[in-house]
Write an enzyme that holds these catalytic residues in place. Structure first.
Site, short mmCIF file in Angstrom:
data_model
loop_
_atom_site.label_atom_id
_atom_site.label_comp_id
_atom_site.label_asym_id
_atom_site.label_seq_id
_atom_site.Cartn_x
_atom_site.Cartn_y
_atom_site.Cartn_z
N GLU A 1 0.93 -1.22 0.04
CA GLU A 1 -0.11 0.12 -0.11
C GLU A 1 0.75 1.24 0.15
OE1 GLU A 1 -2.88 -0.15 3.16
OE2 GLU A 1 -3.57 -2.39 2.56
N ASN B 1 1.88 -5.22 -3.26
CA ASN B 1 0.71 -5.58 -2.72
C ASN B 1 -0.22 -4.18 -2.62
OD1 ASN B 1 -1.21 -7.75 -2.19
ND2 ASN B 1 -1.33 -6.77 -0.03
N HIS C 1 -10.56 -6.02 -2.46
CA HIS C 1 -11.62 -5.67 -1.41
C HIS C 1 -12.49 -4.92 -2.11
CE1 HIS C 1 -9.27 -6.96 2.04
NE2 HIS C 1 -8.36 -6.07 1.57
N GLU D 1 -6.36 -10.86 -1.12
CA GLU D 1 -6.91 -10.22 0.16
C GLU D 1 -8.68 -10.30 -0.41
OE1 GLU D 1 -5.88 -6.97 2.22
OE2 GLU D 1 -3.55 -7.32 1.98
N ASP E 1 -12.29 -10.19 -0.74
CA ASP E 1 -13.66 -10.03 -0.32
C ASP E 1 -14.69 -9.31 -0.97
OD1 ASP E 1 -12.57 -8.07 0.76
OD2 ASP E 1 -12.40 -8.58 2.91
O1 G3I Z 1 -4.66 -7.29 18.89
C1 G3I Z 1 -5.60 -6.34 19.49
C2 G3I Z 1 -6.32 -6.55 20.67
O2 G3I Z 1 -5.48 -6.79 21.72
C3 G3I Z 1 -7.34 -5.51 21.14
O3 G3I Z 1 -8.11 -5.90 22.36
C4 G3I Z 1 -8.37 -5.17 19.89
C5 G3I Z 1 -9.09 -4.06 20.38
O4 G3I Z 1 -9.44 -3.58 19.11
O5 G3I Z 1 -7.34 -4.96 18.72
C6 G3I Z 1 -6.56 -6.04 18.23
O6 G3I Z 1 -5.82 -5.47 17.17
C7 G3I Z 1 -6.61 -5.44 16.22
C8 G3I Z 1 -6.09 -6.32 15.01
O7 G3I Z 1 -6.70 -6.35 13.86
C9 G3I Z 1 -6.14 -7.87 15.55
O8 G3I Z 1 -7.64 -8.32 15.54
C10 G3I Z 1 -6.66 -3.95 15.62
O9 G3I Z 1 -7.33 -3.27 16.73
C11 G3I Z 1 -7.10 -3.83 14.22
O10 G3I Z 1 -6.98 -2.76 13.62
C12 G3I Z 1 -6.57 -4.93 13.23
O11 G3I Z 1 -7.30 -5.17 12.32
C13 G3I Z 1 -6.63 -5.42 10.80
C14 G3I Z 1 -6.18 -4.40 10.11
O12 G3I Z 1 -5.72 -5.01 8.81
C15 G3I Z 1 -5.54 -3.48 10.50
O13 G3I Z 1 -4.87 -2.50 9.55
C16 G3I Z 1 -7.58 -6.60 10.19
O14 G3I Z 1 -7.40 -7.80 11.37
C17 G3I Z 1 -6.93 -7.14 8.97
O15 G3I Z 1 -7.85 -8.02 8.42
C18 G3I Z 1 -6.61 -5.87 8.00
O16 G3I Z 1 -5.99 -6.43 6.76
C19 G3I Z 1 -5.61 -5.54 6.09
C20 G3I Z 1 -4.28 -6.18 5.31
O17 G3I Z 1 -3.38 -6.28 6.51
C21 G3I Z 1 -3.78 -4.99 4.02
N1 G3I Z 1 -4.68 -4.61 3.41
C22 G3I Z 1 -5.97 -4.32 3.82
C23 G3I Z 1 -6.65 -5.07 5.00
C24 G3I Z 1 -7.99 -4.66 5.68
O18 G3I Z 1 -7.84 -3.65 6.40
#
Ligand code: G3I
Length: 303
Positions: free
Chosen positions: A128, A171, A208, A236, A238
């Site tokens: 990105e 990516n 996405h 990725e 969806d």
């Molecule tokens: O691990 C913490 C946890 O300890 C806490 O209690 C909780 C409360 O919010 O957050 C948890 O972390 C979260 C993490 O996912 C694990 O679940 C983050 O807040 C959350 O922001 C994070 O989101 C991820 C996101 O990337 C972050 O940018 C998504 O799961 C993940 O699917 C998403 O994936 C990205 C790709 O890497 C890149 N392309 C876009 C895609 C979608 O956004």
């Protein structure tokens, strides 16, 4: 074949999913994972905030869980991601001099790639880096701001030195529509890298999508990139509301491009998705196959 992975394998492709380490204790989740998919991408566990939360202190526990489990079952692994402006720990984003950042970036790439040497089929080296909208330029980030446009090339060179085997990918999202300025910006970068011998092997199209699925030009975009001499992968996927037609159109675009080597969906059940409110995946919350699953399986068969 009767599963996504086995059907994709018949044309030499993989069919993967994002996996979250925190869900590996859920038997309904792992049953689908092991039945349907032959590639996995750690959803968050290889990102910089997890793997190097403070300088030189590496934490591979969560990623190891996913990689060890997949490897033991013969599933391949995509590495995601080495250099990204998001999920970046504060100690990196607050670096203020270029020499420090260059050495920190190279050390991060080398250390994470060495840990998983021989076990990753493709690495998202840079994620990105391009801006949304009409500029076709890189987005601001600590990497861009301190190292300039050359940071992407430096990252790919460091990655090739660390491990010559895995495919090195750029990516991004919103690069599926051929005429978009962002797509064109990435295309120009890949063309320039290939012309100058900068090591890049593939482009990951996150995909996405909204309810309509891929843009009409998606297959054109994939084949135009492939014509530069790189593989393309859908990394990725969806689709809001998971229309079967939208999934089938996406899969067909890949099947029609020889260098489209595989498809990864970004989660298993709707409840596992980062956009779960839109029910964008192939399995419902109960783990049942949705209509989009059947459309995907038949599109993989070339029908
Ligand atoms: O691990 C913490 C946890 O300890 C806490 O209690 C909780 C409360 O919010 O957050 C948890 O972390 C979260 C993490 O996912 C694990 O679940 C983050 O807040 C959350 O922001 C994070 O989101 C991820 C996101 O990337 C972050 O940018 C998504 O799961 C993940 O699917 C998403 O994936 C990205 C790709 O890497 C890149 N392309 C876009 C895609 C979608 O956004």
């Amino acid at each position: 074949a009767s599963t996504l992975g086995a059907q994709a394998a018949q044309s030499g492709r993989y069919f993967g999913t994002a996996v979250a380490a925190g869900r590996l204790g859920d038997g309904a989740y792992t049953a689908i994972l092991d039945r349907e998919f032959n590639s996995v991408t750690p959803e968050n566990e290889m990102k910089w905030d997890t793997t190097e939360p403070s300088r030189g202190q590496f934490n591979f526990g969560p990623a190891d869980q996913i990689v060890n489990r997949a490897t033991a079952r013969g599933q391949r692994v995509r590495g995601h991601t080495l250099v990204w402006h998001s999920q970046l720990p504060g100690w990196v984003s607050s670096i203020r001099d270029a020499d420090t950042l260059r050495s920190v970036m190279n050390n991060h790439i080398t250390s994470v790639m060495n840990r998983y040497k021989g076990r990753i089929h493709s690495w998202d080296v840079v994620n990105e880096a391009f801006a949304d909208g009409g500029s076709g330029q890189h987005r601001p980030s600590v990497f861009q701001n301190l190292l300039g446009d050359g940071f992407i090339e430096q990252a790919f060179r460091a990655a090739r030195s660390a491990d010559p085997a895995p495919k090195l990918c750029y990516n991004d999202y919103n690069i599926e529509n051929w005429s978009d300025a962002k797509t064109q910006g990435v295309y120009r970068m890949v063309r320039d890298f290939k012309a100058r011998g900068v090591p890049i092997d593939c482009v990951g199209f996150q995909s996405h999508f909204g309810t309509g699925g891929p843009p009409a030009s998606f297959q054109t975009t994939l084949s135009n990139f492939a014509a530069l001499g790189v593989d393309v992968q859908i990394t990725e996927l969806d689709i809001a509301q998971a229309s079967p037609t939208a999934y089938a159109n996406t899969v067909r675009a890949c099947m029609n491009v020889a260098r489209c080597k595989g498809i990864t969906v970004w989660g298993i059940r709707d409840s596992d998705s980062w956009r779960s409110g839109e029910n964008p995946l192939l399995f419902d919350r109960g783990g049942n196959k949705k209509p989009a699953y059947n459309a995907t399986l038949s599109a993989l068969g070339g029908t």
